[in-house]
Design a protein around this motif. Structure first.
Motif, PDB file in Angstrom:
ATOM      1  N   GLU A 166     -15.791 -23.355 -36.420  1.00 28.16           N
ATOM      2  CA  GLU A 166     -15.680 -24.590 -35.643  1.00 28.16           C
ATOM      3  C   GLU A 166     -16.212 -24.390 -34.228  1.00 28.16           C
ATOM      4  OE1 GLU A 166     -14.890 -27.379 -36.952  1.00 28.16           O
ATOM      5  OE2 GLU A 166     -14.334 -26.553 -38.913  1.00 28.16           O
ATOM      6  N   GLN A 167     -15.949 -23.239 -33.664  1.00 24.58           N
ATOM      7  CA  GLN A 167     -16.460 -22.932 -32.326  1.00 24.58           C
ATOM      8  C   GLN A 167     -17.986 -22.902 -32.322  1.00 24.58           C
ATOM      9  OE1 GLN A 167     -16.008 -18.835 -30.832  1.00 24.58           O
ATOM     10  NE2 GLN A 167     -14.951 -19.686 -29.066  1.00 24.58           N
ATOM     11  N   PHE A 168     -18.572 -22.298 -33.347  1.00 23.83           N
ATOM     12  CA  PHE A 168     -20.028 -22.258 -33.466  1.00 23.83           C
ATOM     13  C   PHE A 168     -20.594 -23.665 -33.584  1.00 23.83           C
ATOM     14  CE2 PHE A 168     -23.535 -22.450 -36.561  1.00 23.83           C
ATOM     15  CZ  PHE A 168     -24.519 -21.792 -35.850  1.00 23.83           C
ATOM     16  N   ILE A 169     -19.979 -24.514 -34.396  1.00 29.97           N
ATOM     17  CA  ILE A 169     -20.473 -25.877 -34.585  1.00 29.97           C
ATOM     18  C   ILE A 169     -20.406 -26.661 -33.286  1.00 29.97           C
ATOM     19  CG2 ILE A 169     -19.978 -28.063 -35.746  1.00 29.97           C
ATOM     20  CD1 ILE A 169     -19.062 -26.414 -38.175  1.00 29.97           C
ATOM     21  N   ARG A 170     -19.353 -26.470 -32.522  1.00 24.94           N
ATOM     22  CA  ARG A 170     -19.166 -27.249 -31.306  1.00 24.94           C
ATOM     23  C   ARG A 170     -20.074 -26.789 -30.177  1.00 24.94           C
ATOM     24  NH1 ARG A 170     -14.406 -26.147 -30.898  1.00 24.94           N
ATOM     25  NH2 ARG A 170     -14.329 -24.706 -29.150  1.00 24.94           N
ATOM     26  N   LEU A 171     -20.282 -25.484 -30.050  1.00 30.88           N
ATOM     27  CA  LEU A 171     -20.972 -24.942 -28.883  1.00 30.88           C
ATOM     28  C   LEU A 171     -22.442 -24.604 -29.129  1.00 30.88           C
ATOM     29  CD1 LEU A 171     -18.140 -22.602 -27.525  1.00 30.88           C
ATOM     30  CD2 LEU A 171     -18.718 -24.924 -26.805  1.00 30.88           C
ATOM     31  N   CYS A 172     -22.845 -24.445 -30.372  1.00 31.94           N
ATOM     32  CA  CYS A 172     -24.232 -24.055 -30.659  1.00 31.94           C
ATOM     33  C   CYS A 172     -24.995 -25.141 -31.407  1.00 31.94           C
ATOM     34  CB  CYS A 172     -24.259 -22.754 -31.468  1.00 31.94           C
ATOM     35  SG  CYS A 172     -23.513 -21.339 -30.626  1.00 31.94           S
ATOM     36  N   ALA A 173     -24.470 -26.354 -31.426  1.00 34.31           N
ATOM     37  CA  ALA A 173     -25.104 -27.421 -32.209  1.00 34.31           C
ATOM     38  C   ALA A 173     -26.513 -27.709 -31.722  1.00 34.31           C
ATOM     39  CB  ALA A 173     -24.245 -28.690 -32.153  1.00 34.31           C
ATOM     40  N   ASP A 174     -26.717 -27.757 -30.421  1.00 30.60           N
ATOM     41  CA  ASP A 174     -28.053 -28.071 -29.897  1.00 30.60           C
ATOM     42  C   ASP A 174     -29.070 -27.009 -30.292  1.00 30.60           C
ATOM     43  OD1 ASP A 174     -27.039 -30.346 -28.746  1.00 30.60           O
ATOM     44  OD2 ASP A 174     -26.726 -29.435 -26.771  1.00 30.60           O
ATOM     45  N   GLN A 175     -28.682 -25.749 -30.234  1.00 28.02           N
ATOM     46  CA  GLN A 175     -29.605 -24.679 -30.612  1.00 28.02           C
ATOM     47  C   GLN A 175     -29.946 -24.743 -32.097  1.00 28.02           C
ATOM     48  OE1 GLN A 175     -28.752 -20.747 -28.966  1.00 28.02           O
ATOM     49  NE2 GLN A 175     -27.141 -21.674 -27.722  1.00 28.02           N
ATOM     50  N   VAL A 176     -28.972 -25.058 -32.920  1.00 27.90           N
ATOM     51  CA  VAL A 176     -29.222 -25.141 -34.358  1.00 27.90           C
ATOM     52  C   VAL A 176     -30.210 -26.265 -34.655  1.00 27.90           C
ATOM     53  CG1 VAL A 176     -28.170 -25.680 -36.581  1.00 27.90           C
ATOM     54  CG2 VAL A 176     -27.015 -24.121 -35.006  1.00 27.90           C
ATOM     55  N   ARG A 177     -29.993 -27.426 -34.058  1.00 28.43           N
ATOM     56  CA  ARG A 177     -30.901 -28.555 -34.319  1.00 28.43           C
ATOM     57  C   ARG A 177     -32.293 -28.295 -33.751  1.00 28.43           C
ATOM     58  NH1 ARG A 177     -25.960 -31.253 -32.850  1.00 28.43           N
ATOM     59  NH2 ARG A 177     -25.006 -32.194 -34.711  1.00 28.43           N
TER      60      ARG A 177
END
Length: 392
Positions: free
Chosen positions: A87-98
């Protein structure tokens, strides 16, 4: 994270709540003090009191308090705590993933030597020692640790990997619809159930697979050709190719890519099973990049001392592994905000130049001031990074 941990203590007698103990424990690990025994001295340290959001001058939790706290969580709470890493990864790294357009998962297990009477510590013949056998899942591009599970010492390399992925992948696919997810692992994860799992969830996988007589027979013509070329040129030879194969336990044919090499020491063959498209050389280049996962594990174990699981109870050691995972992710997310080339700096470098600094702490009626030495050689670096982090 603290909200998901129960506290069986009497609230009217509690001096240090769960959140304060969690902050204290994680920041101790970040600073390089992985043992609860270190709290007997550090609980009076003003900097640790400040980062733990404790009133300056009030002592933090002692070693007995931390030890009782580490033994309190249940198995269900540890599962939910592990989910929070994702959940932490999804919340904080979402922009980098997209922005990157893919999620790349690296699977690996590691050894954790045990000493004394520790629950579920067993002898592992592959490592030749009594140990625990943690399973770790990293995201390659951000370096985030998405899942960490402590397993008994006699567990196989692929044990419990499908249940771990079953909790992880639906969350990632729901948070990032349309973003392809890729998965890599060594030959220890050559498990037909894992192949079917990835194909069911439309995951692109590349996994090492042990050589057998059928694979060697299919690669024999190319192997002989390389041997003849080596005799003629006396230069090392390498070639890549692939073929379709269906084992008796497989419901369909799958692609097997292999690398054949011939040098002065003889022939070397490596095989991977994959559902990825592209030339065999490209598949192997993608697979070989998983060596970066080994660097992450080395930092996690040696830099953050994640192998210091010295409690007697297995659940307490599983909780300690998650605390080290939280400390690792905290530093890793901090690194992602730094300017290049500091995003690849190891934790030992960050400690020596940014974290563990000599300073004088002064408290006034209105604020707390930190006085750093004017001769400190890294003050410009500290200032630049502070500005970069604040601006981001």
């Amino acid at each position: 994270m603290a909200a998901g941990l129960s506290d069986p203590r009497h609230h009217d007698r509690v001096r240090h709540d769960t959140l304060a103990l969690l902050r204290q424990r994680i920041y101790q690990i970040v600073a390089g003090y992985e043992d609860a025994n270190d709290a007997d001295r550090l609980r009076h340290d003003p900097m640790l009191q400040i980062v733990a959001d404790q009133k300056l001058g009030d002592a933090l939790g002692s070693q007995p308090t931390l030890s009782r706290w580490e033994n309190a969580p249940s198995a269900r709470e540890l599962v939910h705590f592990n989910d929070l890493l994702c959940e932490q990864f999804i919340r904080l790294c979402a922009d980098q993933v997209r922005q990157r357009g893919e999620i790349l998962l690296d699977l690996d297990s590691t050894d954790d030597p045990t000493h004394g009477q520790q629950q579920l510590s067993f002898f592992n013949g592959a490592y030749g020692q009594h140990m625990y056998h943690p399973m770790l899942i990293f995201e390659r591009h951000t370096g985030s640790l998405l899942a960490a599970r402590l397993r008994p010492g006699n567990a196989s390399s692929h044990a419990r990997i499908v249940p771990m992925l079953l909790r992880l992948l639906p969350r990632l696919q729901s948070a990032f619809p349309g973003v392809p997810i890729k998965l890599r692992g060594d030959a220890g994860f050559a498990l037909p159930l894992l192949y079917q799992f990835c194909e069911f969830f439309a995951i692109q996988y590349t996994l090492g697979i042990p050589a057998n007589c059928v694979f060697k027979r299919r690669a024999e013509p190319r192997q002989k050709w390389l041997k003849r070329r080596y005799r003629r040129t006396q230069l090392p030879q390498r070639s890549f190719s692939s073929f379709r194969h269906r084992a008796r336990s497989w419901p369909r044919h799958r692609r097997i890519c292999y690398k054949a090499e011939h040098t002065a020491t003889g022939t070397n063959l490596r095989f991977v099973v994959t559902n990825c498209a592209g030339r065999a050389a490209q598949v192997f280049a993608f697979y070989n990049d998983r060596g970066e996962c080994e660097n992450r594990i080395e930092e996690f174990k040696n830099g953050f001392r994640a192998d210091r699981l010295s409690c007697h109870r297995f659940l307490a050691n599983a909780f300690r592994l998650l605390l080290h995972a939280a400390a690792y992710n905290l530093v890793n997310l901090f690194r992602l905000q730094l300017p290049q080339p500091w995003r690849s700096a190891q934790i030992e470098t960050l400690r020596a130049r940014l974290f563990k600094l000599g300073a004088r702490v002064r408290q006034t009626a209105r604020c707390i001031r930190f006085h750093l030495a004017t001769g400190w050689p890294f003050q410009n670096l500290f200032r630049d990074i502070a500005l970069a982090v604040n601006s981001s």
